[in-house]
Design an enzyme around this catalytic site. Structure first.
Site, PDB file in Angstrom:
ATOM      1  N   GLU A  72      -6.005  -4.594  10.375  1.00  0.00           N
ATOM      2  CA  GLU A  72      -4.959  -3.604  10.616  1.00  0.00           C
ATOM      3  C   GLU A  72      -5.290  -2.829  11.892  1.00  0.00           C
ATOM      4  O   GLU A  72      -6.058  -1.856  11.849  1.00  0.00           O
ATOM      5  CB  GLU A  72      -4.865  -2.625   9.446  1.00  0.00           C
ATOM      6  CG  GLU A  72      -4.531  -3.273   8.119  1.00  0.00           C
ATOM      7  CD  GLU A  72      -3.879  -2.286   7.175  1.00  0.00           C
ATOM      8  OE1 GLU A  72      -2.758  -2.563   6.747  1.00  0.00           O
ATOM      9  OE2 GLU A  72      -4.468  -1.231   6.881  1.00  0.00           O
ATOM     10  N   LYS A  80       0.242   4.243  -0.423  1.00  0.00           N
ATOM     11  CA  LYS A  80      -0.388   5.456   0.130  1.00  0.00           C
ATOM     12  C   LYS A  80      -0.051   6.656  -0.760  1.00  0.00           C
ATOM     13  O   LYS A  80       0.093   6.497  -1.968  1.00  0.00           O
ATOM     14  CB  LYS A  80       0.031   5.661   1.588  1.00  0.00           C
ATOM     15  CG  LYS A  80      -0.175   4.399   2.436  1.00  0.00           C
ATOM     16  CD  LYS A  80      -0.036   4.632   3.905  1.00  0.00           C
ATOM     17  CE  LYS A  80      -0.274   3.322   4.655  1.00  0.00           C
ATOM     18  NZ  LYS A  80      -0.233   3.475   6.108  1.00  0.00           N
ATOM     19  N   GLU A 140      -7.057   5.108   7.393  1.00  0.00           N
ATOM     20  CA  GLU A 140      -6.789   6.511   7.067  1.00  0.00           C
ATOM     21  C   GLU A 140      -7.966   7.123   6.315  1.00  0.00           C
ATOM     22  O   GLU A 140      -8.295   8.291   6.494  1.00  0.00           O
ATOM     23  CB  GLU A 140      -5.480   6.612   6.261  1.00  0.00           C
ATOM     24  CG  GLU A 140      -4.268   6.364   7.163  1.00  0.00           C
ATOM     25  CD  GLU A 140      -3.082   5.711   6.483  1.00  0.00           C
ATOM     26  OE1 GLU A 140      -2.992   5.733   5.240  1.00  0.00           O
ATOM     27  OE2 GLU A 140      -2.228   5.162   7.220  1.00  0.00           O
ATOM     28  N   ASN A 175       0.879  -1.171   0.000  1.00  0.00           N
ATOM     29  CA  ASN A 175       0.000   0.000   0.000  1.00  0.00           C
ATOM     30  C   ASN A 175       0.914   1.217   0.000  1.00  0.00           C
ATOM     31  O   ASN A 175       1.451   1.580   1.040  1.00  0.00           O
ATOM     32  CB  ASN A 175      -0.897  -0.041   1.252  1.00  0.00           C
ATOM     33  CG  ASN A 175      -1.785   1.179   1.359  1.00  0.00           C
ATOM     34  OD1 ASN A 175      -1.900   1.964   0.422  1.00  0.00           O
ATOM     35  ND2 ASN A 175      -2.421   1.341   2.512  1.00  0.00           N
ATOM     36  N   GLY A 212       2.074   2.375  10.800  1.00  0.00           N
ATOM     37  CA  GLY A 212       3.078   3.435  10.662  1.00  0.00           C
ATOM     38  C   GLY A 212       3.727   3.833  11.976  1.00  0.00           C
ATOM     39  O   GLY A 212       4.446   4.824  12.048  1.00  0.00           O
ATOM     40  N   SER A 219       2.820  -1.925  10.558  1.00  0.00           N
ATOM     41  CA  SER A 219       4.252  -2.054  10.843  1.00  0.00           C
ATOM     42  C   SER A 219       4.788  -3.458  10.591  1.00  0.00           C
ATOM     43  O   SER A 219       5.699  -3.924  11.279  1.00  0.00           O
ATOM     44  CB  SER A 219       4.574  -1.596  12.272  1.00  0.00           C
ATOM     45  OG  SER A 219       4.247  -0.231  12.430  1.00  0.00           O
ATOM     46  N   HIS A 237      -9.606   1.482   4.404  1.00  0.00           N
ATOM     47  CA  HIS A 237      -8.375   1.719   5.159  1.00  0.00           C
ATOM     48  C   HIS A 237      -8.650   2.713   6.289  1.00  0.00           C
ATOM     49  O   HIS A 237      -9.417   3.656   6.113  1.00  0.00           O
ATOM     50  CB  HIS A 237      -7.270   2.239   4.235  1.00  0.00           C
ATOM     51  CG  HIS A 237      -5.936   2.203   4.895  1.00  0.00           C
ATOM     52  ND1 HIS A 237      -5.534   3.166   5.788  1.00  0.00           N
ATOM     53  CD2 HIS A 237      -4.937   1.286   4.851  1.00  0.00           C
ATOM     54  CE1 HIS A 237      -4.335   2.847   6.251  1.00  0.00           C
ATOM     55  NE2 HIS A 237      -3.956   1.707   5.699  1.00  0.00           N
TER      56      HIS A 237
END
Ligand code: PGA
Length: 249
Positions: free
Chosen positions: A166, A11, A96, A9, A172, A212, A94
């Site tokens: 996730e 991003k 985000e 991904n 991250g 991560s 996702h």
């Protein structure tokens, strides 16, 4: 046997030239992977990268698609447009997108339906935030996310879905879920699938871990029976690291 998968991904990283260079590097070094390999790229890269990867085992995913079919939605990119680039997958839900762009259960339900209607395979992300984990609410959060956006699907439709667990606190941050935490949640998710769609669908559904996950911890995470692979952010931006994760699967 369900599909094992390592998906990247990217991003909002890499301009077009940088993205093409990374895809070329990957094409060179990923020749005969033992699992499905997917790279999720920004929309503007899709057509070029999909063309470049023709004849390679690497598949391409969008990182999002619109919740509307077509028309006056300035700046949006429809599932049909994504499909027309040669992409096969679409990352949806996702954290985000949920957090920064307010994508709620209803919006994501529409996106999943449109992706499926246009022949894209959704990689649907679920996972709890830190406060929810600390309050011991991770199971109910993940269950609500599934019920809210994908459990409306028929069993036949659901077979096209890949799930990605996730935990938001691990994305991250360098704070990976322990292999035991990942396995526990993946087994729980699979039990929900069995309840909803029956044992066969549950056993056939690919469930990725993301957050991560890197070349150092991937093997340990993937060793768990219910962890079928990974959705990789940061470590997917460096060809050798991503390759090492693919090799760990
Ligand atoms: P990360 O991101 O690997 O950089 O934690 C994973 C993701 O957000 O999909």
């Amino acid at each position: 046997m369900r599909t094992k998968m390592v998906a990247g991904n990217w991003k909002m990283n890499k301009n077009l030239q940088e993205g093409v260079a990374l895809a070329k590097e990957l094409k060179e070094i990923v020749k005969a992977p033992k699992c499905e390999v997917v790279i999720g790229t920004p929309f503007i890269h899709l057509a070029t990268v999909a063309e470049l990867l023709k004849g390679s085992p690497i598949k391409v995913a969008a990182e999002n698609c619109a919740d509307k079919e077509k028309g006056a939605f300035t700046g949006e990119v429809s599932a049909e447009m994504v499909k027309s680039t040669g992409a096969e997958y679409c990352i949806l839900g996702h954290s985000e997108r949920r957090a920064y762009y307010h994508e709620d259960y209803a919006i994501l339900k529409e996106k999943v339906l449109l992706a499926l209607a246009n022949g894209l395979k959704p990689i649907f992300c679920i996972g709890e935030v830190k406060e929810e984990r600390e309050a011991g609410r991770q199971n109910e959060v993940v269950k609500a996310q599934l019920e809210g956006s994908v459990f409306n699907l028929s069993a036949e439709e659901f077979c096209n879905i890949t799930l990605a667990y996730e935990p938001v606190w691990a994305i991250g941050t360098g704070l990976t879920a322990t292999p035991a935490q990942a396995q526990e949640m993946h087994a729980y998710i699979r039990s929900l699938l069995a309840e909803k769609y029956g044992k066969e669908v549950a056993e056939d559904t690919t469930i990725l871990y993301g957050g991560s996950c890197n070349e150092k911890n991937a093997a340990e995470l993937f060793a768990n029976p219910d962890v079928d692979g990974g959705l990789i952010g940061g470590a997917s931006l460096v060809a050798e690291k991503f390759k090492a994760i693919i090799d760990a699967r």
